[in-house]
Design an enzyme around this catalytic site. Structure first.
Site, PDB file in Angstrom:
ATOM      1  N   LYS A 184      -9.004   1.358  -0.264  1.00 43.70           N
ATOM      2  CA  LYS A 184      -7.709   0.665  -0.040  1.00 43.70           C
ATOM      3  C   LYS A 184      -7.576   1.052   1.331  1.00 43.70           C
ATOM      4  O   LYS A 184      -7.297   1.952   1.938  1.00 43.70           O
ATOM      5  CB  LYS A 184      -6.468   1.405  -0.853  1.00 43.70           C
ATOM      6  CG  LYS A 184      -6.944   1.351  -2.324  1.00 43.70           C
ATOM      7  CD  LYS A 184      -5.740   2.013  -2.940  1.00 43.70           C
ATOM      8  CE  LYS A 184      -5.857   3.434  -2.790  1.00 43.70           C
ATOM      9  NZ  LYS A 184      -4.528   4.230  -3.685  1.00 43.70           N
ATOM     10  N   THR A 233       8.020   2.222  -0.138  1.00 42.78           N
ATOM     11  CA  THR A 233       6.423   1.964  -0.498  1.00 42.78           C
ATOM     12  C   THR A 233       6.087   3.459  -1.295  1.00 42.78           C
ATOM     13  O   THR A 233       4.824   3.649  -1.409  1.00 42.78           O
ATOM     14  CB  THR A 233       5.532   1.838   0.613  1.00 42.78           C
ATOM     15  OG1 THR A 233       5.520   3.057   1.694  1.00 42.78           O
ATOM     16  CG2 THR A 233       5.431   0.547   1.379  1.00 42.78           C
ATOM     17  N   GLY A 286       5.066   5.744  -4.041  1.00 39.56           N
ATOM     18  CA  GLY A 286       4.484   5.448  -5.217  1.00 39.56           C
ATOM     19  C   GLY A 286       3.395   4.286  -5.273  1.00 39.56           C
ATOM     20  O   GLY A 286       2.935   4.017  -6.233  1.00 39.56           O
ATOM     21  N   THR A 287       3.148   3.787  -4.104  1.00 41.24           N
ATOM     22  CA  THR A 287       2.294   2.549  -4.109  1.00 41.24           C
ATOM     23  C   THR A 287       0.611   2.943  -4.757  1.00 41.24           C
ATOM     24  O   THR A 287       0.418   2.187  -5.362  1.00 41.24           O
ATOM     25  CB  THR A 287       2.009   1.998  -2.793  1.00 41.24           C
ATOM     26  OG1 THR A 287       1.712   2.959  -1.759  1.00 41.24           O
ATOM     27  CG2 THR A 287       3.374   1.134  -2.340  1.00 41.24           C
ATOM     28  N   GLY A 288      -0.016   3.891  -4.202  1.00 45.57           N
ATOM     29  CA  GLY A 288      -1.277   4.311  -4.680  1.00 45.57           C
ATOM     30  C   GLY A 288      -1.183   4.646  -6.208  1.00 45.57           C
ATOM     31  O   GLY A 288      -2.193   4.238  -6.804  1.00 45.57           O
ATOM     32  N   CYS A 289      -0.127   5.338  -6.495  1.00 49.94           N
ATOM     33  CA  CYS A 289      -0.093   5.587  -8.124  1.00 49.94           C
ATOM     34  C   CYS A 289      -0.024   4.445  -8.997  1.00 49.94           C
ATOM     35  O   CYS A 289      -0.594   4.105  -9.991  1.00 49.94           O
ATOM     36  CB  CYS A 289       1.078   6.621  -8.340  1.00 49.94           C
ATOM     37  SG  CYS A 289       1.075   8.026  -7.405  1.00 49.94           S
TER      38      CYS A 289
END
Length: 269
Positions: A177, A208, A210-213
């Protein structure tokens, strides 16, 4: 394609503000259209301004949660997020060997957006040695990939090199990512039979959290619904892009993405 009879499981930490961690994963599972379940590994005291405290749960209760879920409602897809200690990682690995989930997505959570360490330094070795090799897909961002590989990543070509090094650890696929880099938002999906670059213009939004989760749990849900890995990543990238576009101000810091933006559009129709 929603099917709420298909169970998906998140093994991760709890976010008291609801924007990341288990809470974000469960919202995402529901939004994509699967039946979400959870195994909580740690309790965090956090909000939109940062992470202020973490308390890990015991190996016993983590084992108990996994036993309760797997022996009653075996999940089609499992997503792993925050697993902060060597002992917790080994406990999860032993149970994964026992229950053998069909789909395992590992999001190697290490540091929060506010800079709080969510993975103990001594746990990194167990993550790399035991958990990553079991993954169907691993979804590191640039700082996480740098920690895993020991190399500096400055652009897409470095992402490809780092991805190859991570694949050598044993996972079937890696999604690199590139959100921490400048320019367009570029993600690279790599595997023995796959090489895909996903690119879209960067969205100028501050919310943004919590984007990775969210993207890792979206991929888990799409895989559980039967999409192949390329389509699962493509659909999940579209989902997180729209969730960021529809994010909103709540709290005093970095607000969450909008997991249920699709339903808001339906309400307006």
């Amino acid at each position: 394609m929603r099917n709420y009879k298909i169970p998906t499981l998140t093994i991760a930490g709890s976010d008291s503000s609801g924007g990341a961690g288990v809470q974000a994963d469960l919202k995402t599972f529901s939004a994509i259209g699967t039946y979400g379940m959870s195994v909580i590994t740690a309790i965090t005291a956090q909000n939109t301004e940062g992470v202020f405290d973490v308390e890990e749960l015991s190996k016993g209760i983590i084992k108990g949660q996994m036993k309760a879920v797997f022996e009653d409602i075996p999940p089609k897809g499992v997503k792993i997020g925050m697993v902060s200690s060597p002992e917790i990682i080994l406990e999860i690995v032993e149970n994964l060997k026992k229950y053998k989930p069909e789909i395992l997505v590992v999001d190697p959570v290490m540091i929060s957006k506010s800079g709080y360490s969510l993975l103990r330094p001594e746990a990194k070795e167990n993550l790399i040695k035991y958990l990553i090799p079991m993954a169907y897909l691993i979804t590191p961002n640039v700082p996480e990939a740098e920690e895993i590989t020991g190399m500096k990543i400055d652009g897409v070509e470095d992402m490809k090199k780092a991805g190859k090094k991570i694949l050598e650890l044993g996972p079937k696929y890696v999604l690199m990512k590139g959100g921490h880099l400048d320019g367009d938002a570029v993600d690279v999906l790599m595997g023995e039979d796959v090489f895909e670059v996903f690119s879209c213009p960067r969205i100028n939004k501050k919310n943004t959290h919590g984007t990775g989760c969210t993207i890792s749990s979206a991929i888990t849900a799409h895989l559980a619904l039967g999409y192949d890995v390329v389509e699962a990543v493509r659909l999940s990238k579209e989902y997180i892009t729209e969730a960021i576009k529809h994010s909103f101000d709540i709290g005093h810091g970095v607000g969450p993405v909008n997991h249920f933006y699709k339903f808001e559009d339906e309400d307006r129709d």
